[in-house]
Design a protein around this motif. Structure first.
Motif, short mmCIF file in Angstrom:
data_model
loop_
_atom_site.label_atom_id
_atom_site.label_comp_id
_atom_site.label_asym_id
_atom_site.label_seq_id
_atom_site.Cartn_x
_atom_site.Cartn_y
_atom_site.Cartn_z
N MET A 230 17.26 5.35 -13.85
CA MET A 230 16.32 4.23 -13.66
C MET A 230 15.95 3.60 -15.00
SD MET A 230 13.89 5.01 -10.42
CE MET A 230 13.17 6.58 -10.86
N ALA A 231 15.94 4.40 -16.07
CA ALA A 231 15.59 3.86 -17.39
C ALA A 231 16.58 2.80 -17.84
CB ALA A 231 15.52 5.00 -18.40
N ARG A 232 17.76 2.80 -17.26
CA ARG A 232 18.79 1.83 -17.66
C ARG A 232 18.87 0.64 -16.71
NH1 ARG A 232 24.43 4.10 -18.26
NH2 ARG A 232 24.77 1.86 -18.40
N ALA A 233 18.06 0.60 -15.67
CA ALA A 233 18.10 -0.50 -14.70
C ALA A 233 16.72 -1.13 -14.59
CB ALA A 233 18.55 0.04 -13.34
N THR A 234 16.62 -2.22 -13.86
CA THR A 234 15.31 -2.80 -13.54
C THR A 234 14.81 -2.10 -12.29
OG1 THR A 234 16.04 -4.93 -14.41
CG2 THR A 234 14.11 -4.94 -12.96
N THR A 235 13.68 -1.44 -12.38
CA THR A 235 13.18 -0.69 -11.22
C THR A 235 12.29 -1.58 -10.36
OG1 THR A 235 11.34 0.20 -12.50
CG2 THR A 235 13.34 1.54 -12.39
N VAL A 236 12.46 -1.43 -9.07
CA VAL A 236 11.80 -2.31 -8.09
C VAL A 236 11.19 -1.45 -6.99
CG1 VAL A 236 12.27 -4.05 -6.31
CG2 VAL A 236 13.36 -4.24 -8.56
N ARG A 237 9.97 -1.80 -6.60
CA ARG A 237 9.31 -1.05 -5.52
C ARG A 237 9.02 -1.96 -4.33
NH1 ARG A 237 5.26 -2.49 -9.04
NH2 ARG A 237 3.39 -3.38 -8.09
N ILE A 238 8.97 -1.35 -3.18
CA ILE A 238 8.50 -2.04 -1.97
C ILE A 238 7.05 -1.61 -1.78
CG2 ILE A 238 8.78 -2.23 0.53
CD1 ILE A 238 11.79 -1.71 0.08
N PRO A 239 6.10 -2.53 -1.88
CA PRO A 239 4.69 -2.13 -1.77
C PRO A 239 4.40 -1.51 -0.40
CG PRO A 239 4.89 -4.38 -2.63
CD PRO A 239 6.24 -3.98 -2.12
N MET A 240 3.73 -0.38 -0.42
CA MET A 240 3.43 0.31 0.84
C MET A 240 1.96 0.69 0.91
SD MET A 240 6.77 2.68 1.48
CE MET A 240 7.69 2.50 -0.06
N ALA A 241 1.57 1.14 2.11
CA ALA A 241 0.18 1.53 2.33
C ALA A 241 -0.13 2.80 1.53
CB ALA A 241 -0.06 1.77 3.82
N ALA B 141 4.01 3.21 6.82
CA ALA B 141 4.33 2.80 5.44
C ALA B 141 3.72 1.45 5.13
CB ALA B 141 5.83 2.78 5.24
N PHE B 142 3.68 0.55 6.10
CA PHE B 142 3.17 -0.80 5.84
C PHE B 142 1.73 -0.99 6.36
CE2 PHE B 142 7.78 -1.51 5.47
CZ PHE B 142 7.77 -1.98 4.16
N GLY B 143 1.10 0.11 6.70
CA GLY B 143 -0.31 0.04 7.06
C GLY B 143 -0.60 -0.69 8.36
N ALA B 144 0.34 -0.67 9.31
CA ALA B 144 0.05 -1.27 10.61
C ALA B 144 -1.10 -0.50 11.26
CB ALA B 144 1.29 -1.25 11.50
N ASP B 145 -1.90 -1.22 12.04
CA ASP B 145 -3.11 -0.62 12.60
C ASP B 145 -2.87 0.19 13.87
OD1 ASP B 145 -5.38 -1.87 10.89
OD2 ASP B 145 -3.98 -3.50 11.30
N ALA B 146 -1.80 -0.15 14.59
CA ALA B 146 -1.54 0.55 15.85
C ALA B 146 -0.13 0.23 16.33
CB ALA B 146 -2.56 0.14 16.92
N VAL B 147 0.35 1.05 17.24
CA VAL B 147 1.62 0.81 17.93
C VAL B 147 1.34 0.84 19.43
CG1 VAL B 147 3.97 1.62 18.34
CG2 VAL B 147 2.96 1.84 16.05
N LEU B 148 1.80 -0.17 20.13
CA LEU B 148 1.72 -0.19 21.60
C LEU B 148 3.12 0.08 22.15
CD1 LEU B 148 -0.34 -3.49 22.19
CD2 LEU B 148 -1.19 -1.19 21.64
#
Lengths: 264, 264
Positions: A230-241, B141-148
């Motif tokens: 990862m130190a040699r690449a651009t690291t990217v995250r998917i924002p999560m809860a 992961a995306f913080g959804a409030d509920a699943v129906l």
């Protein structure tokens, strides 16, 4: 079509003990199962050759048009009981084929023949067949040009990986072998910007600006990508809860490809 | 901790024949497996109660801190052989628990108690356990409030669904039952805008503007959502490559939630 009544018929030897051969490997051959996968294997977009087909007699009528396009490929037909006896377990769908791999090429050779604008996926240490199959399915769905796999990632032509990919691993070009370092070198040499996906990535996926040639690199669930890589690449995250920052690796590939195919 | 040496010990009757009970159902109880899932079941965010835990003796030392927090929940410990004899097959991870469901609530009651800004997922006819588990993992992961889930979708507390969700189905509120129509009615009554995902959707996912209360509705792979149901919602598509417009339903949920959680 060739009727098979004896499970020991030498003509269908390649179908024997499918499950055991999955484990030990079968060299230049692979096993494809199901109608959708067979259609891709026999179609123009397949990178590999069909060597033969084995189907249950009950499927013959429904598959007639597809089998008619199979050209000189032998079509073996058996009763479900004989088919199960050949294969060693029950084949629910009654459709199997043996394929022969296209000649292997390495990552550098594959990248060299891609167009100036290209999107590829690189997998490092992804040994789970479902995940590799899922990544190929997403690669095909979003029109990725190729998939690179290090030697620790599983073979995309393993039966289950083909099935989960819905046949995508038969049509999307791939190269497999070497280390993650070697993949990163080959990508850099070919002018690719590599985004290494990680929950601790420096940029969000929205912030990542795709280049003309872009690679999405993914590691296995759990360990992820090696830090030194990862130190040699651009690291990217998917924002999560907060508190549940965990995505499946195939799902991650789908989200990244959705974003980068759209943004390119 | 209670040592179990006899597979027929009545105290661990709930663990017998786990696989068969998966099929016939087990009423108010469910089976959780693996350390990560057990941690969620015993944690503050679980909506359900742990009734007991059964672990292999080899796991006791490593799980000590977690088990110490289990309070009055009985912890049964057995040798791997006794554990396999109880359960009826080999439990690789040596960690099982029996949970007791929170009281069921219907979709209307669940939606009524969500905040003014809310994101939910609705599943119609999604009967595959892996897919339901994968959707819950993405919802968390995306913080959804509920699943129906409609009545034709599978129970999120089926053992495999819990495992694939990495325990998310224990923490994300859900309601299951009724038809897709009834879900759509309950969503409309609660002020939700419902986006019905379909490869033939009228809007692209980028074009879809999330409302304060937004629902992502998904059907099973293959049939998709019923046309008559889509006629009552805003249909949304994820643009895909020509000739391979096929995404897994859990992956689709991940992409839609990524986009809508970000855009909301």
């Amino acid at each position: 079509m060739i009727r098979i009544d004896d499970p020991d018929d030498p003509r269908i030897a390649a179908y024997r003990a499918v499950r055991e051969r999955d484990v030990v490997g079968r060299g230049e051959r692979f096993v494809a199962e199901g109608e959708v996968v067979l259609r891709l294997l026999l179609g123009d977009s397949s990178r590999h050759q069909a060597e033969s087909v084995l189907i249950a007699e009950s499927r013959v009528a429904g598959l007639e048009p597809l089998l008619g396009a199979a050209g000189h490929v032998p079509i073996y037909v058996a009763s479900p009981a004989v088919m199960d006896a050949i294969v060693g377990f029950h084949i629910h769908r009654g459709v199997l084929a043996i394929g022969r791999r296209a000649p292997a090429e390495d990552a550098a050779a594959l990248l060299a023949r891609l167009p100036p604008r290209a999107l590829v996926v690189a997998l490092v240490g992804v040994s789970n067949h479902d995940n590799v199959g899922g990544v190929f399915r997403n690669a095909a769905a979003f029109g990725a040009d190729a998939v690179l796999l290090d030697g620790a990632s599983c073979d995309p032509l393993y039966r289950k990986a083909i099935r989960v990919s819905v046949g995508a691993s038969l049509v999307t070009p791939f190269a497999r072998g070497g280390s993650g370092w070697e993949l990163l070198d080959a990508l850099a040499d070919a002018g690719f910007t590599t985004f290494a996906l990680s929950p601790s990535g420096e940029l969000t996926l929205e912030e990542a600006r795709p280049a003309a040639r872009t690679c999405v690199m993914l590691g296995a669930e759990g360990p992820g990508l090696p830090h030194a890589l990862m130190a040699r690449a651009t690291t990217v995250r998917i924002p999560m809860a907060h508190g549940f920052d965990s995505l499946n690796v195939a799902t991650t590939s789908g989200i990244a490809l959705y974003r980068l195919a759209r943004g390119a």
